[in-house]
Design a protein around this motif. Structure first.
Motif, PDB file in Angstrom:
ATOM      1  N   THR A 144       3.498  11.714   4.824  1.00 16.35           N
ATOM      2  CA  THR A 144       2.584  10.853   5.574  1.00 16.35           C
ATOM      3  C   THR A 144       3.154  10.470   6.941  1.00 16.35           C
ATOM      4  O   THR A 144       2.409  10.110   7.838  1.00 16.35           O
ATOM      5  N   ARG A 145       4.475  10.525   7.074  1.00 16.99           N
ATOM      6  CA  ARG A 145       5.175  10.138   8.292  1.00 16.99           C
ATOM      7  C   ARG A 145       4.883   8.688   8.685  1.00 16.99           C
ATOM      8  O   ARG A 145       5.044   8.308   9.829  1.00 16.99           O
ATOM      9  N   ILE A 146       4.436   7.887   7.751  1.00 13.19           N
ATOM     10  CA  ILE A 146       4.174   6.470   8.015  1.00 13.19           C
ATOM     11  C   ILE A 146       5.341   5.658   7.456  1.00 13.19           C
ATOM     12  O   ILE A 146       5.574   5.656   6.260  1.00 13.19           O
ATOM     13  N   PRO A 147       6.083   4.987   8.312  1.00 18.69           N
ATOM     14  CA  PRO A 147       7.283   4.294   7.842  1.00 18.69           C
ATOM     15  C   PRO A 147       7.037   2.879   7.343  1.00 18.69           C
ATOM     16  O   PRO A 147       7.862   2.010   7.543  1.00 18.69           O
ATOM     17  N   GLU A 148       5.907   2.619   6.699  1.00 16.51           N
ATOM     18  CA  GLU A 148       5.732   1.260   6.169  1.00 16.51           C
ATOM     19  C   GLU A 148       6.755   1.028   5.084  1.00 16.51           C
ATOM     20  O   GLU A 148       7.173   1.955   4.398  1.00 16.51           O
ATOM     21  N   GLY A 149       7.157  -0.217   4.944  1.00 21.20           N
ATOM     22  CA  GLY A 149       8.272  -0.508   4.061  1.00 21.20           C
ATOM     23  C   GLY A 149       7.909  -1.362   2.875  1.00 21.20           C
ATOM     24  O   GLY A 149       6.916  -2.094   2.877  1.00 21.20           O
ATOM     25  N   TYR A 150       8.727  -1.250   1.845  1.00 19.78           N
ATOM     26  CA  TYR A 150       8.562  -2.042   0.638  1.00 19.78           C
ATOM     27  C   TYR A 150       9.914  -2.600   0.253  1.00 19.78           C
ATOM     28  O   TYR A 150      10.923  -1.899   0.296  1.00 19.78           O
ATOM     29  N   PHE A 151       9.910  -3.877  -0.134  1.00 18.75           N
ATOM     30  CA  PHE A 151      11.126  -4.528  -0.585  1.00 18.75           C
ATOM     31  C   PHE A 151      11.106  -4.700  -2.089  1.00 18.75           C
ATOM     32  O   PHE A 151      10.048  -4.885  -2.698  1.00 18.75           O
ATOM     33  N   GLY A 152      12.300  -4.678  -2.668  1.00 20.40           N
ATOM     34  CA  GLY A 152      12.443  -5.066  -4.060  1.00 20.40           C
ATOM     35  C   GLY A 152      12.401  -6.579  -4.179  1.00 20.40           C
ATOM     36  O   GLY A 152      12.371  -7.295  -3.175  1.00 20.40           O
ATOM     37  N   ALA A 153      12.402  -7.073  -5.409  1.00 20.68           N
ATOM     38  CA  ALA A 153      12.268  -8.512  -5.655  1.00 20.68           C
ATOM     39  C   ALA A 153      13.539  -9.291  -5.357  1.00 20.68           C
ATOM     40  O   ALA A 153      13.518 -10.512  -5.295  1.00 20.68           O
ATOM     41  N   GLY A 154      14.652  -8.601  -5.186  1.00 16.14           N
ATOM     42  CA  GLY A 154      15.898  -9.270  -4.831  1.00 16.14           C
ATOM     43  C   GLY A 154      16.822  -9.474  -6.009  1.00 16.14           C
ATOM     44  O   GLY A 154      16.389  -9.529  -7.163  1.00 16.14           O
TER      45      GLY A 154
END
Lengths: 115, 109
Positions: free
Chosen positions: A99-109
């Motif tokens: 997709t070449r889309i660099p949207e990000g996701y974080f873990g819960a920590g």
């Protein structure tokens, strides 16, 4: 679709002990990151990886090591924990070649206390 | 090197507007905006890539000025749910993503 999963969620260590934090993502992301968050300091980059088998230092890498043997996993190691490493640790992932889309996701920590 | 955000904190009444700024001493390839609620993980809002654009997400939009190495996040007609800490992240072409210290936004009824 689990996204980004961090284990463990909480941990208490004694000074000098070692541990490994695991981050796993199921989105086929190329990039993975480890951050630490301390009050008033924002998110500080520890190490990051732009692909399987690659790692690079971030802003605060001392006292930490990382490995990315599999694309979906990014491990953060503390060889000899110190009280200054008490923090909340976040893993994040982003970017797919398709997709070449660099949207990000974080873990819960992971909340880590070093006594 | 971390980007610099301003202001550090903003207090609004519902319906008011706010602007959060993010600046970098290095040339920007991408700017990422996240919102974090207390005790939770940051949540992705939007990304702006080099090449110039302004993006929107409901009543939240952002701009990216490559020449000035700055980005701004615009929150219009704020809602209670907008409260949280907003982080801007600056990305390089080789994947490094560094965040600022955050801006605490509080929206009161």
């Amino acid at each position: 679709n689990a996204g980004v999963t961090q284990t463990p969620k909480f941990r208490v260590l004694k000074t000098g002990q070692s541990m490994t934090l695991l981050c796993a993502q199921d989105m086929n992301h190329e990039y993975m990151y480890w951050y630490r968050q301390d009050p008033g300091m924002g998110l500080r980059l520890i190490h990051y990886s732009v692909g399987e088998g690659t790692t690079a230092k971030g802003e605060v890498p001392d006292g930490y090591n990382v490995s990315r043997l599999k694309k979906q996993n990014f491990l953060l190691g503390l060889e000899s924990a110190a009280p200054s490493q008490t923090s909340v640790y976040f893993c994040a992932s982003s970017y797919t070649r398709r997709t070449r889309i660099p949207e990000g996701y974080f873990g819960a920590g992971t909340r880590l206390s070093v006594l | 090197q971390q980007p610099v955000q301003s202001p550090q904190a903003v207090i609004l009444r519902e319906g008011e507007d706010a602007v959060i700024n993010c600046s970098s001493s290095k040339a920007l390839y991408s700017v990422h905006w996240y919102r974090q609620k207390h005790g939770e993980a940051p949540v992705f809002l939007m990304i702006l890539l080099k090449g110039g654009e302004q993006k929107g997400h409901d009543k939240i939009s952002a701009s990216f000025n490559e020449k000035k190495q700055q980005s701004s996040l615009y929150l219009t007609a704020s809602q209670l749910s907008y409260s949280g800490t907003y982080f801007c992240g600056t990305g390089t072409s080789y994947g490094k993503l560094t965040f600022g210290q955050g801006t605490i936004l509080t929206v009161h009824p």
